[in-house]
Design a protein around this motif. Structure first.
Motif, PDB file in Angstrom:
ATOM      1  N   PRO A 255      18.654 -72.921  17.537  1.00 32.66           N
ATOM      2  CA  PRO A 255      19.230 -71.578  17.709  1.00 32.66           C
ATOM      3  C   PRO A 255      18.832 -70.663  16.561  1.00 32.66           C
ATOM      4  O   PRO A 255      18.827 -71.076  15.396  1.00 32.66           O
ATOM      5  CB  PRO A 255      20.740 -71.838  17.710  1.00 32.66           C
ATOM      6  CG  PRO A 255      20.885 -73.266  18.118  1.00 32.66           C
ATOM      7  CD  PRO A 255      19.703 -73.970  17.533  1.00 32.66           C
ATOM      8  N   THR A 256      18.484 -69.451  16.888  1.00 33.55           N
ATOM      9  CA  THR A 256      18.088 -68.503  15.862  1.00 33.55           C
ATOM     10  C   THR A 256      18.521 -67.102  16.264  1.00 33.55           C
ATOM     11  O   THR A 256      18.903 -66.852  17.400  1.00 33.55           O
ATOM     12  CB  THR A 256      16.563 -68.545  15.638  1.00 33.55           C
ATOM     13  OG1 THR A 256      16.231 -67.824  14.458  1.00 33.55           O
ATOM     14  CG2 THR A 256      15.817 -67.943  16.820  1.00 33.55           C
ATOM     15  N   VAL A 257      18.438 -66.191  15.302  1.00 32.60           N
ATOM     16  CA  VAL A 257      18.774 -64.784  15.535  1.00 32.60           C
ATOM     17  C   VAL A 257      17.508 -63.953  15.421  1.00 32.60           C
ATOM     18  O   VAL A 257      16.735 -64.113  14.474  1.00 32.60           O
ATOM     19  CB  VAL A 257      19.816 -64.279  14.511  1.00 32.60           C
ATOM     20  CG1 VAL A 257      20.087 -62.783  14.724  1.00 32.60           C
ATOM     21  CG2 VAL A 257      21.105 -65.083  14.614  1.00 32.60           C
ATOM     22  N   LEU A 258      17.298 -63.079  16.384  1.00 34.36           N
ATOM     23  CA  LEU A 258      16.186 -62.142  16.351  1.00 34.36           C
ATOM     24  C   LEU A 258      16.754 -60.733  16.459  1.00 34.36           C
ATOM     25  O   LEU A 258      17.670 -60.487  17.245  1.00 34.36           O
ATOM     26  CB  LEU A 258      15.211 -62.412  17.499  1.00 34.36           C
ATOM     27  CG  LEU A 258      14.566 -63.804  17.507  1.00 34.36           C
ATOM     28  CD1 LEU A 258      13.792 -64.022  18.795  1.00 34.36           C
ATOM     29  CD2 LEU A 258      13.660 -63.984  16.301  1.00 34.36           C
ATOM     30  N   ALA A 259      16.221 -59.814  15.674  1.00 34.03           N
ATOM     31  CA  ALA A 259      16.766 -58.454  15.623  1.00 34.03           C
ATOM     32  C   ALA A 259      15.708 -57.451  16.075  1.00 34.03           C
ATOM     33  O   ALA A 259      14.505 -57.667  15.895  1.00 34.03           O
ATOM     34  CB  ALA A 259      17.233 -58.128  14.207  1.00 34.03           C
ATOM     35  N   PHE A 260      16.176 -56.325  16.630  1.00 36.63           N
ATOM     36  CA  PHE A 260      15.263 -55.343  17.218  1.00 36.63           C
ATOM     37  C   PHE A 260      15.781 -53.929  16.997  1.00 36.63           C
ATOM     38  O   PHE A 260      16.985 -53.676  17.069  1.00 36.63           O
ATOM     39  CB  PHE A 260      15.129 -55.569  18.730  1.00 36.63           C
ATOM     40  CG  PHE A 260      14.708 -56.957  19.097  1.00 36.63           C
ATOM     41  CD1 PHE A 260      13.373 -57.269  19.281  1.00 36.63           C
ATOM     42  CD2 PHE A 260      15.655 -57.972  19.233  1.00 36.63           C
ATOM     43  CE1 PHE A 260      12.984 -58.564  19.608  1.00 36.63           C
ATOM     44  CE2 PHE A 260      15.274 -59.261  19.561  1.00 36.63           C
ATOM     45  CZ  PHE A 260      13.933 -59.559  19.744  1.00 36.63           C
ATOM     46  N   SER A 261      14.841 -53.014  16.758  1.00 36.83           N
ATOM     47  CA  SER A 261      15.195 -51.609  16.845  1.00 36.83           C
ATOM     48  C   SER A 261      14.957 -51.190  18.300  1.00 36.83           C
ATOM     49  O   SER A 261      14.963 -52.028  19.206  1.00 36.83           O
ATOM     50  CB  SER A 261      14.379 -50.762  15.858  1.00 36.83           C
ATOM     51  OG  SER A 261      13.026 -50.708  16.244  1.00 36.83           O
ATOM     52  N   THR A 262      14.739 -49.917  18.551  1.00 36.60           N
ATOM     53  CA  THR A 262      14.516 -49.449  19.911  1.00 36.60           C
ATOM     54  C   THR A 262      13.186 -48.703  19.976  1.00 36.60           C
ATOM     55  O   THR A 262      12.423 -48.705  19.020  1.00 36.60           O
ATOM     56  CB  THR A 262      15.652 -48.501  20.341  1.00 36.60           C
ATOM     57  OG1 THR A 262      15.700 -47.394  19.421  1.00 36.60           O
ATOM     58  CG2 THR A 262      16.994 -49.216  20.318  1.00 36.60           C
ATOM     59  N   GLY A 263      12.909 -48.064  21.091  1.00 43.52           N
ATOM     60  CA  GLY A 263      11.721 -47.239  21.190  1.00 43.52           C
ATOM     61  C   GLY A 263      10.770 -47.671  22.285  1.00 43.52           C
ATOM     62  O   GLY A 263      10.922 -48.722  22.908  1.00 43.52           O
ATOM     63  N   ARG A 264       9.761 -46.854  22.509  1.00 42.30           N
ATOM     64  CA  ARG A 264       8.829 -47.059  23.609  1.00 42.30           C
ATOM     65  C   ARG A 264       7.994 -48.326  23.449  1.00 42.30           C
ATOM     66  O   ARG A 264       7.771 -49.055  24.416  1.00 42.30           O
ATOM     67  CB  ARG A 264       7.903 -45.840  23.720  1.00 42.30           C
ATOM     68  CG  ARG A 264       8.610 -44.590  24.228  1.00 42.30           C
ATOM     69  CD  ARG A 264       7.771 -43.337  24.024  1.00 42.30           C
ATOM     70  NE  ARG A 264       8.392 -42.166  24.650  1.00 42.30           N
ATOM     71  CZ  ARG A 264       9.424 -41.502  24.125  1.00 42.30           C
ATOM     72  NH1 ARG A 264       9.949 -41.894  22.976  1.00 42.30           N
ATOM     73  NH2 ARG A 264       9.934 -40.458  24.758  1.00 42.30           N
ATOM     74  N   THR A 265       7.524 -48.604  22.244  1.00 31.01           N
ATOM     75  CA  THR A 265       6.661 -49.768  22.052  1.00 31.01           C
ATOM     76  C   THR A 265       7.433 -51.067  22.255  1.00 31.01           C
ATOM     77  O   THR A 265       6.948 -51.994  22.922  1.00 31.01           O
ATOM     78  CB  THR A 265       6.016 -49.748  20.656  1.00 31.01           C
ATOM     79  OG1 THR A 265       5.350 -48.498  20.453  1.00 31.01           O
ATOM     80  CG2 THR A 265       5.001 -50.872  20.515  1.00 31.01           C
ATOM     81  N   LEU A 266       8.631 -51.148  21.702  1.00 35.77           N
ATOM     82  CA  LEU A 266       9.426 -52.364  21.870  1.00 35.77           C
ATOM     83  C   LEU A 266       9.917 -52.500  23.309  1.00 35.77           C
ATOM     84  O   LEU A 266      10.059 -53.614  23.817  1.00 35.77           O
ATOM     85  CB  LEU A 266      10.602 -52.369  20.899  1.00 35.77           C
ATOM     86  CG  LEU A 266      10.250 -52.464  19.416  1.00 35.77           C
ATOM     87  CD1 LEU A 266      11.504 -52.737  18.583  1.00 35.77           C
ATOM     88  CD2 LEU A 266       9.205 -53.540  19.142  1.00 35.77           C
ATOM     89  N   ARG A 267      10.184 -51.381  23.960  1.00 33.71           N
ATOM     90  CA  ARG A 267      10.553 -51.438  25.381  1.00 33.71           C
ATOM     91  C   ARG A 267       9.387 -51.987  26.195  1.00 33.71           C
ATOM     92  O   ARG A 267       9.568 -52.782  27.111  1.00 33.71           O
ATOM     93  CB  ARG A 267      10.943 -50.042  25.865  1.00 33.71           C
ATOM     94  CG  ARG A 267      11.383 -49.979  27.320  1.00 33.71           C
ATOM     95  CD  ARG A 267      12.771 -50.531  27.522  1.00 33.71           C
ATOM     96  NE  ARG A 267      13.227 -50.262  28.876  1.00 33.71           N
ATOM     97  CZ  ARG A 267      14.412 -50.616  29.339  1.00 33.71           C
ATOM     98  NH1 ARG A 267      15.266 -51.259  28.543  1.00 33.71           N
ATOM     99  NH2 ARG A 267      14.761 -50.355  30.577  1.00 33.71           N
ATOM    100  N   ALA A 268       8.164 -51.554  25.856  1.00 32.33           N
ATOM    101  CA  ALA A 268       6.981 -52.083  26.528  1.00 32.33           C
ATOM    102  C   ALA A 268       6.810 -53.568  26.226  1.00 32.33           C
ATOM    103  O   ALA A 268       6.407 -54.345  27.105  1.00 32.33           O
ATOM    104  CB  ALA A 268       5.742 -51.305  26.095  1.00 32.33           C
ATOM    105  N   MET A 269       7.104 -53.994  25.001  1.00 32.07           N
ATOM    106  CA  MET A 269       7.069 -55.410  24.645  1.00 32.07           C
ATOM    107  C   MET A 269       8.009 -56.207  25.536  1.00 32.07           C
ATOM    108  O   MET A 269       7.644 -57.274  26.053  1.00 32.07           O
ATOM    109  CB  MET A 269       7.471 -55.582  23.178  1.00 32.07           C
ATOM    110  CG  MET A 269       7.624 -57.031  22.723  1.00 32.07           C
ATOM    111  SD  MET A 269       8.519 -57.183  21.140  1.00 32.07           S
ATOM    112  CE  MET A 269      10.206 -56.803  21.691  1.00 32.07           C
ATOM    113  N   ALA A 270       9.226 -55.697  25.726  1.00 33.50           N
ATOM    114  CA  ALA A 270      10.201 -56.383  26.576  1.00 33.50           C
ATOM    115  C   ALA A 270       9.671 -56.515  28.002  1.00 33.50           C
ATOM    116  O   ALA A 270       9.888 -57.540  28.673  1.00 33.50           O
ATOM    117  CB  ALA A 270      11.528 -55.624  26.562  1.00 33.50           C
ATOM    118  N   GLY A 271       8.949 -55.502  28.464  1.00 30.40           N
ATOM    119  CA  GLY A 271       8.383 -55.558  29.802  1.00 30.40           C
ATOM    120  C   GLY A 271       7.278 -56.586  29.952  1.00 30.40           C
ATOM    121  O   GLY A 271       7.024 -57.069  31.059  1.00 30.40           O
TER     122      GLY A 271
END
Length: 318
Positions: A115-131
């Motif tokens: 188990p680990t923790v991953l942190a994220f900001s927001t924005g178009r590039t990270l939204r595209a990463m999620a996609g």
């Protein structure tokens, strides 16, 4: 991600491993650390490069230039992680290619059993990463947002990331319950007293990796265009010498956080609470070059995922 695209990315990773091993002279342990894979996986990647006939007297793969740029950036700015994807001369926006590379790294992290923790900001590039992230069963992990995704008046910004990632992974999701920028320092203090904010703060401080979209500070920059800061506030930030922002936090050309301005109102997690050595800036394009260079200079991040044209411009600026 389509199967052929995933196969291409696997070959790309094998090419990186081969370049590090045969050209840069890294050991398999060093390659494993730089690519964030196990030593056994590094061995397999090198073998794949050989069996795929990528290795002759030189690395016969279009990623060779990107790998050389990544090593130059790593050496110049003492980065723990750097991935430079090819720049598509036919595409005006490098975001899709950068998003694929970021999704690949994120997938490797999510496939860890512990188990680990991953942190994220927001924005178009990270939204595209999620996609671009494939379905991954990772219920043991926690995904924490470092910044809200709504304006002061409660309007959704449209580029929230952790809930989208949670849908694809089944991981535990901790979205930020605050606007990007509060109306006053007193309101920010009140918002950050919430128990939910304190939970996310504790998670952020233990994150194995933090993926941060990076933006420029200028008139009509995303943080301005999307309504998170006002006309007056963006003008004030420019006057104060701000050139970029990470998770809403504005900084100058030396990578120093701006005193006052909207930095007195940002309601998300302070960058100082993150492990800078595990923070990765994700982004590229001409408008972001100055911001990326400044963030690397100031050691606000110690990782970067970008494209070749941006990498060359960052290096050319010293």
């Amino acid at each position: 991600m389509h199967r052929s695209r995933r196969q291409d990315r696997k070959l790309d990773l094998a090419a990186r491993a081969a370049w590090l091993y045969y050209v840069a002279g890294n050991t398999q342990d060093q390659i494993a650390e730089k690519l964030n894979v196990s030593r056994q996986a590094a061995q397999r990647l090198i073998s794949t490069a050989v069996s795929s006939k990528l290795i002759k007297f030189r690395l016969d793969h279009p990623l060779a230039a990107g790998m050389a740029l990544a090593e130059a950036l790593r050496a110049r700015f003492d980065l723990f992680y750097c991935d430079v994807v090819p720049t598509d001369s036919a595409a005006a926006d490098p975001t899709p290619a950068i998003a694929i590379a970021a999704a690949e790294l994120l997938e490797r992290l999510l496939l860890q059993e512990a188990p680990t923790v991953l942190a994220f900001s927001t924005g178009r590039t990270l939204r595209a990463m999620a996609g671009e992230l494939p379905q991954v069963a990772a219920p043991q992990h926690k995904l924490a947002s470092l910044i809200g995704a709504i304006t002061r008046d409660g309007r959704a910004g449209g580029f929230e990331v952790v809930m989208r990632l949670a849908e694809r992974t089944g991981a535990q999701c901790f979205p930020m319950p605050t606007p990007v920028v509060a109306s006053s320092p007193a309101e920010r203090e009140l918002l950050q007293m919430q128990h939910s904010f304190q939970v996310i703060l504790e998670l952020a401080q233990t994150a194995q990796a933090a993926f941060l979209g990076i933006g420029e500070i200028a008139w009509n920059a995303p943080i301005h265009r999307d309504g998170f800061v006002t006309d007056q506030e963006i003008t004030d930030l420019v006057d104060r010498g701000a050139v970029g922002e990470l998770a809403g936090w504005a900084f100058d050309s030396h990578g120093r956080l701006i005193e006052g301005g909207t930095n007195a109102l940002v309601a998300g997690i302070p960058l100082s609470k993150l492990k800078a050595e595990r923070a990765i800036a994700v982004g590229g394009g001409p408008r972001k070059v100055t911001a990326i260079r400044a963030a690397l200079r100031g050691r606000l991040v110690a990782g970067l995922i970008t494209d070749e044209a941006t990498a060359r411009a960052v290096l050319a600026g010293g």
